[in-house]
Design a protein around this motif. Structure first.
Motif, mmCIF file in Angstrom:
data_model
loop_
_atom_site.group_PDB
_atom_site.id
_atom_site.type_symbol
_atom_site.label_atom_id
_atom_site.label_comp_id
_atom_site.label_asym_id
_atom_site.label_seq_id
_atom_site.Cartn_x
_atom_site.Cartn_y
_atom_site.Cartn_z
ATOM 1 N N ALA A 1 -5.984 1.679 -5.310
ATOM 2 C CA ALA A 1 -5.274 0.695 -4.615
ATOM 3 C C ALA A 1 -3.894 1.389 -4.062
ATOM 4 O O ALA A 1 -3.496 0.859 -2.634
ATOM 5 C CB ALA A 1 -4.829 -0.482 -5.524
ATOM 6 N N MET B 1 2.475 -6.372 -3.210
ATOM 7 C CA MET B 1 1.292 -6.619 -3.864
ATOM 8 C C MET B 1 1.611 -7.494 -4.997
ATOM 9 O O MET B 1 2.693 -7.754 -5.040
ATOM 10 C CB MET B 1 0.604 -5.262 -4.161
ATOM 11 N N SER C 1 -1.387 -3.415 -8.720
ATOM 12 C CA SER C 1 -2.462 -4.108 -8.001
ATOM 13 C C SER C 1 -3.921 -3.840 -8.037
ATOM 14 O O SER C 1 -4.194 -2.627 -8.421
ATOM 15 C CB SER C 1 -2.101 -3.613 -6.366
ATOM 16 N N LYS D 1 -6.179 -4.738 -5.972
ATOM 17 C CA LYS D 1 -6.730 -4.687 -4.498
ATOM 18 C C LYS D 1 -6.142 -3.763 -3.511
ATOM 19 O O LYS D 1 -4.871 -3.638 -3.669
ATOM 20 C CB LYS D 1 -6.625 -6.095 -3.848
ATOM 21 N N ARG D 2 -6.914 -2.961 -2.851
ATOM 22 C CA ARG D 2 -6.586 -2.006 -1.917
ATOM 23 C C ARG D 2 -6.043 -2.590 -0.416
ATOM 24 O O ARG D 2 -6.840 -3.365 0.269
ATOM 25 C CB ARG D 2 -7.810 -1.102 -1.702
ATOM 26 N N GLY D 3 -4.863 -2.522 -0.188
ATOM 27 C CA GLY D 3 -4.463 -3.271 1.047
ATOM 28 C C GLY D 3 -3.954 -2.229 2.122
ATOM 29 O O GLY D 3 -4.185 -0.911 1.964
ATOM 30 N N PRO D 4 -3.346 -2.547 2.996
ATOM 31 C CA PRO D 4 -2.889 -1.443 4.147
ATOM 32 C C PRO D 4 -1.899 -0.420 3.543
ATOM 33 O O PRO D 4 -1.018 -0.976 2.326
ATOM 34 C CB PRO D 4 -2.001 -2.515 4.991
ATOM 35 N N GLU E 1 1.807 -1.434 2.390
ATOM 36 C CA GLU E 1 1.877 -2.407 1.244
ATOM 37 C C GLU E 1 1.480 -1.447 -0.037
ATOM 38 O O GLU E 1 2.125 -1.509 -1.176
ATOM 39 C CB GLU E 1 0.777 -3.404 1.185
#
Length: 132
Positions: A18, A1, A73, A75-78, A81
């Motif tokens: 996140a 991230m 981060s 942003k929320r990712g997979p 990550e």
């Protein structure tokens, strides 16, 4: 991230969301307000800034996690990550493994009767519930 140079930190509720500790930011905020999250050994507010190197303790039901923030981060990712945003402490991982083994050995602490209660037993249970 990503870690933004202009932002020295991220809000605690956003970071928890996140990092996938909670499914929604609202749930993360509720957990923080309920005292289920500690930042550097003290309770925090949802807007408290999280920095790299901070220690976060999260309680979710029976599960207790102690982690060190490794990245930031917003942003929320997979999940793979998100896992890179923190590192669980060895003590926390060992304690969670011990609790998992205890649950496995005790059958999850479920004491199930051998059979269904008969008519007399059901009536005794119903009477007991009425008195409570």
């Amino acid at each position: 991230m990503t870690e933004h140079a202009t932002t020295p930190g991220v809000r605690a509720d956003v970071w928890l969301w996140a990092a996938r500790f909670f499914k929604t930011r609202s749930l993360a905020k509720q957990a923080i307000d309920g005292g289920k999250v500690e930042l550097n050994g003290t309770t925090c507010k949802p807007a408290k800034t999280v920095h790299v190197g901070d220690t976060v303790r999260v309680t979710r039901g029976e599960e207790r996690l102690a982690c060190i923030v490794e990245a930031l981060s917003e942003k929320r990712g997979p999940a793979p990550e998100a896992r890179k945003l923190y590192a669980e402490t060895e003590e926390s991982a060992a304690e969670r493994e011990r609790q998992r083994e205890d649950r496995r050995l005790t059958g999850g602490a479920l004491l199930r009767p051998d059979s269904r209660p008969d008519k007399r037993s059901r009536r005794l249970i119903q009477d007991l519930k009425k008195t409570l």
